[in-house]
Design a protein around this motif. Structure first.
Motif, PDB file in Angstrom:
ATOM      1  N   ALA A  76       0.866  -1.180   0.000  1.00 47.89           N
ATOM      2  CA  ALA A  76       0.000   0.000   0.000  1.00 47.89           C
ATOM      3  C   ALA A  76       0.896   1.221   0.000  1.00 47.89           C
ATOM      4  O   ALA A  76       1.848   1.301   0.784  1.00 47.89           O
ATOM      5  CB  ALA A  76      -0.921  -0.003   1.215  1.00 47.89           C
ATOM      6  N   ASN A  77       0.589   2.181  -0.866  1.00 44.46           N
ATOM      7  CA  ASN A  77       1.438   3.350  -1.034  1.00 44.46           C
ATOM      8  C   ASN A  77       0.585   4.609  -1.016  1.00 44.46           C
ATOM      9  O   ASN A  77      -0.499   4.653  -1.592  1.00 44.46           O
ATOM     10  CB  ASN A  77       2.187   3.267  -2.365  1.00 44.46           C
ATOM     11  CG  ASN A  77       3.203   4.380  -2.531  1.00 44.46           C
ATOM     12  OD1 ASN A  77       4.194   4.433  -1.814  1.00 44.46           O
ATOM     13  ND2 ASN A  77       2.961   5.271  -3.479  1.00 44.46           N
ATOM     14  N   ARG A  78       1.086   5.635  -0.326  1.00 47.82           N
ATOM     15  CA  ARG A  78       0.430   6.948  -0.353  1.00 47.82           C
ATOM     16  C   ARG A  78       1.468   7.996  -0.706  1.00 47.82           C
ATOM     17  O   ARG A  78       2.495   8.115  -0.039  1.00 47.82           O
ATOM     18  CB  ARG A  78      -0.218   7.290   0.983  1.00 47.82           C
ATOM     19  CG  ARG A  78      -0.616   8.755   1.094  1.00 47.82           C
ATOM     20  CD  ARG A  78      -1.526   9.047   2.269  1.00 47.82           C
ATOM     21  NE  ARG A  78      -2.906   8.667   1.947  1.00 47.82           N
ATOM     22  CZ  ARG A  78      -3.980   9.150   2.580  1.00 47.82           C
ATOM     23  NH1 ARG A  78      -3.832  10.020   3.562  1.00 47.82           N
ATOM     24  NH2 ARG A  78      -5.186   8.751   2.233  1.00 47.82           N
ATOM     25  N   THR A  79       1.195   8.766  -1.758  1.00 44.94           N
ATOM     26  CA  THR A  79       2.062   9.861  -2.173  1.00 44.94           C
ATOM     27  C   THR A  79       1.340  11.177  -1.942  1.00 44.94           C
ATOM     28  O   THR A  79       0.250  11.394  -2.475  1.00 44.94           O
ATOM     29  CB  THR A  79       2.445   9.738  -3.661  1.00 44.94           C
ATOM     30  OG1 THR A  79       3.121   8.493  -3.879  1.00 44.94           O
ATOM     31  CG2 THR A  79       3.350  10.880  -4.087  1.00 44.94           C
ATOM     32  N   SER A  80       1.943  12.037  -1.112  1.00 45.37           N
ATOM     33  CA  SER A  80       1.389  13.363  -0.843  1.00 45.37           C
ATOM     34  C   SER A  80       2.270  14.384  -1.545  1.00 45.37           C
ATOM     35  O   SER A  80       3.440  14.561  -1.173  1.00 45.37           O
ATOM     36  CB  SER A  80       1.361  13.636   0.664  1.00 45.37           C
ATOM     37  OG  SER A  80       0.562  12.671   1.335  1.00 45.37           O
ATOM     38  N   PHE A  81       1.735  15.021  -2.586  1.00 46.40           N
ATOM     39  CA  PHE A  81       2.508  15.944  -3.393  1.00 46.40           C
ATOM     40  C   PHE A  81       2.610  17.301  -2.710  1.00 46.40           C
ATOM     41  O   PHE A  81       1.624  17.797  -2.157  1.00 46.40           O
ATOM     42  CB  PHE A  81       1.882  16.105  -4.779  1.00 46.40           C
ATOM     43  CG  PHE A  81       1.841  14.826  -5.554  1.00 46.40           C
ATOM     44  CD1 PHE A  81       2.952  14.385  -6.243  1.00 46.40           C
ATOM     45  CD2 PHE A  81       0.682  14.057  -5.588  1.00 46.40           C
ATOM     46  CE1 PHE A  81       2.923  13.200  -6.953  1.00 46.40           C
ATOM     47  CE2 PHE A  81       0.640  12.865  -6.296  1.00 46.40           C
ATOM     48  CZ  PHE A  81       1.773  12.440  -6.979  1.00 46.40           C
ATOM     49  N   LYS A  82       3.786  17.876  -2.723  1.00 40.71           N
ATOM     50  CA  LYS A  82       3.962  19.199  -2.147  1.00 40.71           C
ATOM     51  C   LYS A  82       3.202  20.206  -3.004  1.00 40.71           C
ATOM     52  O   LYS A  82       3.316  20.212  -4.211  1.00 40.71           O
ATOM     53  CB  LYS A  82       5.443  19.541  -2.057  1.00 40.71           C
ATOM     54  CG  LYS A  82       6.155  18.660  -1.034  1.00 40.71           C
ATOM     55  CD  LYS A  82       7.576  19.061  -0.768  1.00 40.71           C
ATOM     56  CE  LYS A  82       8.160  18.195   0.341  1.00 40.71           C
ATOM     57  NZ  LYS A  82       9.575  18.487   0.620  1.00 40.71           N
ATOM     58  N   GLY A  83       2.413  21.024  -2.352  1.00 44.19           N
ATOM     59  CA  GLY A  83       1.565  21.937  -3.086  1.00 44.19           C
ATOM     60  C   GLY A  83       0.149  21.422  -3.211  1.00 44.19           C
ATOM     61  O   GLY A  83      -0.729  22.099  -3.744  1.00 44.19           O
ATOM     62  N   GLY A  84      -0.096  20.204  -2.700  1.00 52.29           N
ATOM     63  CA  GLY A  84      -1.448  19.664  -2.691  1.00 52.29           C
ATOM     64  C   GLY A  84      -1.631  18.454  -3.576  1.00 52.29           C
ATOM     65  O   GLY A  84      -0.991  18.333  -4.622  1.00 52.29           O
ATOM     66  N   GLY A  85      -2.488  17.567  -3.177  1.00 57.91           N
ATOM     67  CA  GLY A  85      -2.798  16.367  -3.933  1.00 57.91           C
ATOM     68  C   GLY A  85      -2.258  15.119  -3.269  1.00 57.91           C
ATOM     69  O   GLY A  85      -1.098  15.070  -2.860  1.00 57.91           O
ATOM     70  N   VAL A  86      -3.126  14.103  -3.157  1.00 58.94           N
ATOM     71  CA  VAL A  86      -2.744  12.819  -2.567  1.00 58.94           C
ATOM     72  C   VAL A  86      -3.156  11.698  -3.510  1.00 58.94           C
ATOM     73  O   VAL A  86      -4.277  11.687  -4.036  1.00 58.94           O
ATOM     74  CB  VAL A  86      -3.416  12.610  -1.190  1.00 58.94           C
ATOM     75  CG1 VAL A  86      -3.107  11.219  -0.645  1.00 58.94           C
ATOM     76  CG2 VAL A  86      -2.950  13.678  -0.211  1.00 58.94           C
TER      77      VAL A  86
END
Length: 228
Positions: A76-86
């Protein structure tokens, strides 16, 4: 984010009304033991990590990523982008389940429609993913690289006493890696910190061999685009 795979392109297109345009994201010398000792520390640590049945890997660089994996084909992977968005991803065998949030959809040029972007997962083929598209592989190499030039004074990482090993890579003349290896119990890799070229990144490891509960989403929450 670099070029998108068919999997991620299909996922984003399936959870919003609109045309896909872009991805979710916008566009030291040490002291102590020398050479052989430092190299052996790294070899022992990598060998220990390769025996694991599960591990949690947290990375912080251009985005924050948490990967929980069996190091084979379930993760299971979660990517939280800097500047918004998951972007959430579950991989089970040959199947990926992908769930971008509304902010991720909007940054990719989509307008969330209906219930999409609010909890639905898209089922795609894992084989369609490519490196750099935001989707993770469950495997991790734990392989040697560069030159271990020495160790530094002991530090504490996550409450565990660790030995930092300095590693340089001839392919990256501006960068230096500091690899912290557990000095208590098994020689696990605890953290890898990189600094060079104006960039700093860290990768931390935890949950060594801990139970891994990774399951497919509920059928009612899945949009199937895999063709399987």
């Amino acid at each position: 984010m670099r070029a998108m795979s068919t999997a991620l392109r299909t996922a984003l297109a399936s959870v919003a009304a609109g045309v896909l345009m872009t991805g979710c994201s916008g566009g030291s010398g040490g002291s102590g033991a020398e050479g052989p000792s430092a190299r052996q520390l790294l070899r022992d640590a990598n060998a220990t990590m390769r025996t694991l049945t599960s591990v949690t890997i947290d990375s912080d660089g251009t985005s924050a990523v948490r990967l929980r994996t069996d190091l084979k084909d379930r993760c299971a992977n979660r990517t939280s982008f800097k500047g918004g968005g998951v972007l959430d991803q579950i991989r089970i065998g040959a199947v990926d389940y992908v769930r971008p949030d509304s902010a991720c959809l909007k940054k990719s040029g989509h307008t969330p429609g209906g219930s999409y972007g609010r909890g639905h997962w898209v089922r795609t083929r894992a084989a369609d993913a490519v490196p750099g598209d935001g989707l993770a592989a469950c495997t991790w190499p734990f392989a040697e690289f560069g030159t271990a030039s020495g160790t530094k004074e002991p530090v504490t990482v996550g409450g565990v006493r660790a030995t930092p090993v300095t590693v340089t890579d001839p392919k990256d003349k501006d960068g230096t890696y500091t690899v912290s290896i557990a000095a208590q119990g098994k020689p696990y890799l605890l953290k890898v910190a990189y600094e060079g070229g104006g960039r700093r990144t860290t990768t931390s490891f935890s949950g060594f061999g801990a139970p891994l509960d990774v399951r497919a989403p509920a059928a009612s929450d899945i949009v199937d685009t895999s063709g399987a």
